[in-house]
Design an enzyme around this catalytic site. Sequence first.
Site, PDB file in Angstrom:
ATOM      1  CE  LYS A 264      -4.877   0.891 -11.390  1.00  0.00           C
ATOM      2  NZ  LYS A 264      -4.201   0.526 -10.152  1.00  0.00           N
TER       3      LYS A 264
ATOM      4  CE  LYS B  40      -7.429  -5.320  -5.462  1.00  0.00           C
ATOM      5  NZ  LYS B  40      -6.882  -3.939  -5.587  1.00  0.00           N
TER       6      LYS B  40
END
Length: 287
Positions: free
Chosen positions: A171, A239
Amino acid sequence: MKIAWIGVGVMGESLVNHLINNDHELFVYNRTKSKCDNVVKNGAKLLEKIEDAPLMADMIFTMVGYPKDVKEVYLGENGLIKNAKDSQIFVDMTTSSPELAKEIQLEFNKKGAHTFDIPVTGGDIGAKNGTLTIFVGGNKETFENKVRNIVATFSKTIEYFGENGKGQYAKLGNQIAIATTMISLAESYKFAKETGLDVETFLNTISTGSAGSFSMTSYGPRILKEDFKPGFFVHHFIKDMKLALDECEKVNIKLPGLELAYKMYNELTDEIKYNYGTQAIVKCYDK
């Protein structure tokens, strides 16, 4: 199946509804309880405490904000581990730290439970349409036998990458690709606008050729309408990029495109970071 879902946000609400609509019994928890209102109306039962989830369900999904939230939800004093049982399945869909995914697996294995990291991509549109792409880390046999059919309810592409943590690595690689794609979208939009092109016609045209991408077709129309509602929040993307940069440091590689995107998104105001979607990168070019 009895399923618990922790974290009913922009994407979580749609995914819970897919599961309910496929005849699963859902138990839901969110820190802001009002975000559960719509899924409760659709038949989900509200949980008062996170640690109650393993008492009510056979499979527990989590989709929260930051690695610190994941750690608290799983390993905190009143986290999921408190009541985890043998053979129970825990699936974290948060984009988080690969090392944390491994730590959670080690701790839950002591209770005989199975954990998976399966972060997703596809945004709010993919969640609503049930066409997400899923990156899987964890025990392959258990995933194939017990988890795949459940996540297939809301996904189009499911790919297994290896042991716990590998889903997170995959990811983060995906987010690296998106980082520079969003810059290219913003810059082509700015160029078309400043040179007097019909920007809508321009974006529609290039999206059918080599410049086409999910970002172009999904976020281009939103930019044209000045629609900055979050399909994916800027602060969550920041993030993710920081997690990717941390991993780059560990393996001693430099990715200038990722570094540039991280810098640009961080230059946006806090109001934009915490309330707008990633398409707001165009605001970097308003100066």
